[in-house]
Scaffold this motif. Sequence first.
Motif, PDB file in Angstrom:
ATOM      1  N   SER A 109     -26.296 -16.225  25.046  1.00 38.08           N
ATOM      2  CA  SER A 109     -27.114 -16.479  23.828  1.00 38.08           C
ATOM      3  C   SER A 109     -26.365 -17.154  22.674  1.00 38.08           C
ATOM      4  O   SER A 109     -25.484 -16.582  22.170  1.00 38.08           O
ATOM      5  CB  SER A 109     -27.757 -15.167  23.392  1.00 38.08           C
ATOM      6  OG  SER A 109     -28.437 -15.192  22.221  1.00 38.08           O
TER       7      SER A 109
ATOM      8  N   ASP B 101     -40.503 -11.772  26.525  1.00 39.23           N
ATOM      9  CA  ASP B 101     -40.684 -10.329  26.422  1.00 39.23           C
ATOM     10  C   ASP B 101     -40.127  -9.564  27.615  1.00 39.23           C
ATOM     11  O   ASP B 101     -40.134  -8.344  27.622  1.00 39.23           O
ATOM     12  CB  ASP B 101     -42.171 -10.016  26.250  1.00 39.23           C
ATOM     13  CG  ASP B 101     -42.998 -10.553  27.402  1.00 39.23           C
ATOM     14  OD1 ASP B 101     -42.625 -11.582  27.993  1.00 39.23           O
ATOM     15  OD2 ASP B 101     -44.031  -9.942  27.711  1.00 39.23           O
TER      16      ASP B 101
ATOM     17  N   ASP C 295     -33.719  -8.875  27.799  1.00 41.62           N
ATOM     18  CA  ASP C 295     -32.849  -8.860  26.625  1.00 41.62           C
ATOM     19  C   ASP C 295     -31.659  -9.744  26.975  1.00 41.62           C
ATOM     20  O   ASP C 295     -31.083  -9.617  28.055  1.00 41.62           O
ATOM     21  CB  ASP C 295     -32.384  -7.430  26.346  1.00 41.62           C
ATOM     22  CG  ASP C 295     -31.364  -7.363  25.230  1.00 41.62           C
ATOM     23  OD1 ASP C 295     -31.538  -8.072  24.217  1.00 41.62           O
ATOM     24  OD2 ASP C 295     -30.393  -6.614  25.379  1.00 41.62           O
TER      25      ASP C 295
ATOM     26  N   LYS D 188     -27.947 -11.796  25.573  1.00 44.31           N
ATOM     27  CA  LYS D 188     -26.893 -12.009  24.585  1.00 44.31           C
ATOM     28  C   LYS D 188     -25.857 -12.956  25.157  1.00 44.31           C
ATOM     29  O   LYS D 188     -25.559 -12.917  26.355  1.00 44.31           O
ATOM     30  CB  LYS D 188     -26.214 -10.695  24.202  1.00 44.31           C
ATOM     31  CG  LYS D 188     -27.055  -9.838  23.311  1.00 44.31           C
ATOM     32  CD  LYS D 188     -26.271  -8.698  22.729  1.00 44.31           C
ATOM     33  CE  LYS D 188     -27.208  -7.932  21.810  1.00 44.31           C
ATOM     34  NZ  LYS D 188     -26.771  -6.603  21.560  1.00 44.31           N
TER      35      LYS D 188
ATOM     36  N   ASN E 230     -30.472  -8.079  30.371  1.00 36.13           N
ATOM     37  CA  ASN E 230     -31.033  -6.775  30.742  1.00 36.13           C
ATOM     38  C   ASN E 230     -32.487  -7.046  31.079  1.00 36.13           C
ATOM     39  O   ASN E 230     -33.276  -7.370  30.197  1.00 36.13           O
ATOM     40  CB  ASN E 230     -30.928  -5.766  29.595  1.00 36.13           C
ATOM     41  CG  ASN E 230     -29.532  -5.232  29.445  1.00 36.13           C
ATOM     42  OD1 ASN E 230     -28.868  -4.935  30.427  1.00 36.13           O
ATOM     43  ND2 ASN E 230     -29.073  -5.128  28.208  1.00 36.13           N
TER      44      ASN E 230
ATOM     45  N   ARG F 113     -29.555  -5.203  35.187  1.00 35.44           N
ATOM     46  CA  ARG F 113     -28.603  -5.860  34.287  1.00 35.44           C
ATOM     47  C   ARG F 113     -27.710  -6.822  35.067  1.00 35.44           C
ATOM     48  O   ARG F 113     -27.268  -6.514  36.172  1.00 35.44           O
ATOM     49  CB  ARG F 113     -27.741  -4.793  33.612  1.00 35.44           C
ATOM     50  CG  ARG F 113     -26.695  -5.326  32.688  1.00 35.44           C
ATOM     51  CD  ARG F 113     -25.888  -4.149  32.109  1.00 35.44           C
ATOM     52  NE  ARG F 113     -24.847  -4.605  31.234  1.00 35.44           N
ATOM     53  CZ  ARG F 113     -23.623  -4.944  31.647  1.00 35.44           C
ATOM     54  NH1 ARG F 113     -23.305  -4.858  32.917  1.00 35.44           N
ATOM     55  NH2 ARG F 113     -22.717  -5.346  30.780  1.00 35.44           N
TER      56      ARG F 113
END
Length: 153
Positions: free
Chosen positions: A15, A25, A28, A30, A67, A114
Motif C-alpha cells: 500500500s 471491502d 485489508d 498495507k 488480510n 493472510r
Amino acid sequence: MKSVLTIFFAFLLASCATQNTENADIFDFKFGLLVGGSMNTLDVVENQFIIPHRVATKLPYFGFKINSGHYELYSVQTIIYFPSAPKSISGNLEGSPEDYAEGIKSRVNLYQGRSVVGYRLEPGDPYGDYKLVVLVNGRPWQEVDYKIVPESA
C-alpha cells in the motif's frame, strides 16, 4: 540470475498512495517496510511509500500484506513499473529488464487468509518512482505508488 527486485512470498503484503480498483471491502491491505525476524513472521505495521535502497538484506525488507477476511483461496499476481530499466530480473518476476515501461509481471500465486509479499533490491536497481499493481483473482485490485531513495536520504 541476480535480482533487480526479488520477490519472496511468505504470507503477502502492500500500500503506497494506494488506490483500490476493485473489491475494496473484501481485503485489508498495507504497504511498507517489513518487520519480523523470519519469513514466517514478516508483517507490515504501517503504510510507508518512501523506501530506502538497501542491498544484501537477509530477508525481504519491504512489501505488502493482505488480510482477506475469509479463508477461501484467492490468487495474487503483481505488475511492477520501474522508473528505468533494472540490470536484471529474477525471483518471482517474469520478463526482461527491457519490459520495465510496460510493467514486469510476477507469477500467479494462491493464498488463503493472510498473505505477505516481500521484496529485496539488488545493486543496480534504479532509484525513483515505482508503481505496483496487485491483481486479485486476475483483476486489478490495488495500485501503489512508491519511491526508492538512497538509504542515506
